[in-house]
Design a protein around this motif. Structure first.
Motif, short mmCIF file in Angstrom:
data_model
loop_
_atom_site.label_atom_id
_atom_site.label_comp_id
_atom_site.label_asym_id
_atom_site.label_seq_id
_atom_site.Cartn_x
_atom_site.Cartn_y
_atom_site.Cartn_z
N SER A 108 -28.75 13.39 8.98
CA SER A 108 -28.62 14.26 10.04
C SER A 108 -28.82 15.72 8.97
N LYS A 109 -28.13 15.76 8.23
CA LYS A 109 -28.01 16.76 7.34
C LYS A 109 -28.70 17.04 6.41
N CYS A 110 -29.54 15.61 6.12
CA CYS A 110 -30.93 16.28 5.16
C CYS A 110 -32.15 16.43 6.24
N VAL A 111 -31.85 15.56 7.46
CA VAL A 111 -33.39 16.01 7.89
C VAL A 111 -32.97 17.74 8.02
N GLU B 253 -24.20 4.74 -4.90
CA GLU B 253 -23.59 5.17 -6.39
C GLU B 253 -23.60 6.83 -6.74
N ALA B 254 -25.35 7.45 -6.16
CA ALA B 254 -25.74 8.42 -6.27
C ALA B 254 -26.18 9.24 -4.74
N MET B 255 -25.34 9.00 -4.07
CA MET B 255 -25.36 9.54 -2.72
C MET B 255 -25.76 10.59 -2.11
N ASP B 256 -25.57 11.55 -3.34
CA ASP B 256 -26.16 13.29 -2.38
C ASP B 256 -27.22 13.16 -3.31
N GLU B 257 -27.36 13.04 -4.46
CA GLU B 257 -28.56 13.20 -5.24
C GLU B 257 -30.12 12.41 -5.09
#
Length: 467
Positions: free
Chosen positions: A415-418, A370-374
């Protein structure tokens, strides 16, 4: 033959006379016997009452069980008298006379309402995982108290509440409540049964009894922090909450926010957490919208150094997420996963493993989506930190398993978060290098200034002139 002829003649003449006389005598005997029967019943009733009063009077005397001058035979005799009284209370089919009730309740009060000994294990009780493991102090008078509690229970069950109202009053109820501080678990179990029965039967006392129990909880949270009896009272509350109708009254919601949630704060939480979690979950099941209030309240009182409490609260959050309103997922996702991430980075392996297991929960994954980006950047940072720095091999292995699951869920985002994490770490390293270089320049400048100052303050050399 004359006799034979006279007999049948005499018979019909005497028959009506005999019948009338017989009826007259029967009536008079009936009146007389009726009077004798009533007086017999009355005398029998008086003898029963006298016997009851005699037993009650004897049982009113209280033994200390610590005074060497007390006779063991007298103590045994009192126990026999109490057993006899219990049998009479159980077997009686007629309501007890008001005078009997008055003396009986006075006897119960004399035996039960006594000063409790000071706590003998207050310093160690908070470190124990469960109430059954505590080193309880059994009451020496328990052989008598056990029967007294049974008499009280039978009295409450078998007597009309209105008849007992003048004898079991507010003062009696408050005195019962104070006995929950007893360290003897057997006494608290008997108290729980009696107090719950009184609450169920004395409907006119319910509001007062709820308020009295709330005062005990608040006194514990903000003053004493002695958890004796808190779990037993919460068991009673669990049954009470189960009977609440929907929608919940404002009074009951305030009890949740002002009493139940602050009960997560004290050191002795592990003693009564099972009962507390049940009460809280009952509220959320009845009105799932209250889940947000409960989750934020638990996060507010989150322990910093108590690892046992952290494990308990992680488990409670996992159960709550199963029943809260899904519409609140987005609002709760970031604060909840931030706390879970702190736990999975804990140096205590039990806390870290418990938090990692939570991430396998389907409802938690739905909340994260529900709030994946955060949420994902927070989780990924915690996972990578564990893989690099955590001392426990089992924690690192479990972290690797959860990482694979998260990568399968959102490979691109992971991958983007890493990558973003590596950029932040690189930037932080550069910033650290600049900071150190700046401090080195400041130190060199300070050393140079100190040297110049020392040279300026050095006294001039004396020049000697010889004749």
């Amino acid at each position: 033959m004359g006799v034979e002829r006279n007999t049948p003649k005499a018979s019909p003449k005497k028959k009506p006379t005999t019948t009338l006389q017989y009826l007259f005598d029967l009536d008079s005997k009936s009146n007389g016997n009726g009077h004798f029967s009533n007086s017999g019943k009355q005398s029998s009733l008086d003898s029963e009452n006298e016997e009851l009063l005699s037993i009650i009077t004897y049982c009113t005397f209280v033994f200390t069980f610590t005074d060497p001058s007390e006779s063991p035979s007298q103590q045994d005799l009192k126990r026999l008298k109490l057993t006899q009284l219990l049998s009479l209370v159980k077997s009686t089919k007629k309501p007890l006379h008001d005078q009997i009730l008055s003396h009986l309740v006075a006897m119960l009060s004399a035996n039960l309402f006594r000063p409790l000994p000071p706590s003998s294990n207050a310093s160690v009780i908070f470190d124990l995982p469960d109430e059954e493991d505590t080193a309880s102090t059994p009451a020496p008078a328990w052989p008598h108290l056990q029967i007294v509690y049974e008499i009280l229970l039978r009295l409450v069950l078998n007597t009309d509440a209105k008849a007992l109202r003048d004898h079991i009053d507010h003062s009696f109820v408050l005195n019962l409540l104070s006995l929950f501080q007893s360290e003897d678990p057997r006494e608290r179990e008997s108290l729980k049964n009696v107090y719950h029965r009184i609450y169920s039967k004395f409907t006119f006392y319910r509001s007062f009894m709820r308020k009295a129990m709330n005062d005990v909880f608040l006194h514990y949270v903000f003053e004493t922090e002695r958890p004796c009896g808190i779990g037993d009272l919460l068991e009673i509350w669990g049954s009470i909450i189960n009977g609440f109708t929907i929608p919940l009254k404002e009074e009951h919601k305030l009890f949740l926010m002002r009493v139940l949630i602050p009960l997560h704060k004290p050191k002795g939480l592990q003693v009564y957490h099972r009962q507390l979690a049940y009460c809280v979950s009952q509220f959320v099941q009845k009105e799932p919208v209250l889940g947000g209030i409960v989750v934020r309240g638990i996060l507010k009182y989150w322990p910093i150094t108590n690892c046992q409490k952290q494990v308990l609260l992680v488990g409670e959050l996992e159960e709550l997420v199963e029943i809260i309103d899904p519409e609140q997922y987005r609002k709760l996702a970031l604060p909840l996963f931030t706390q879970i991430t702190r736990c999975l980075n804990s140096w205590n392996s039990q806390v870290a493993e418990r938090a990692l297991y939570v991430l396998n929960n389907e409802q938690f994954r739905k909340m994260a989506q529900e709030a994946m980006d955060e949420v994902f950047p927070v989780i990924v940072e915690g996972m990578e930190k564990n893989l690099k720095w955590h001392w426990s091999k089992s924690v690192r292995q479990l972290t690797q398993t959860v990482k694979v699951m998260l990568e399968e869920m959102e490979p691109c985002l992971y991958s983007k978060c890493v990558i973003n994490l590596e950029l932040r770490e690189s930037a932080a390293q550069q910033e650290e290098i600049k900071r150190r270089e700046k401090w080195e320049r400041i130190e060199r400048a300070a050393d140079a200034a100190t040297a110049a100052q020392n040279q300026f303050l050095q006294p001039p050399h004396c020049i000697c002139v010889s004749n």
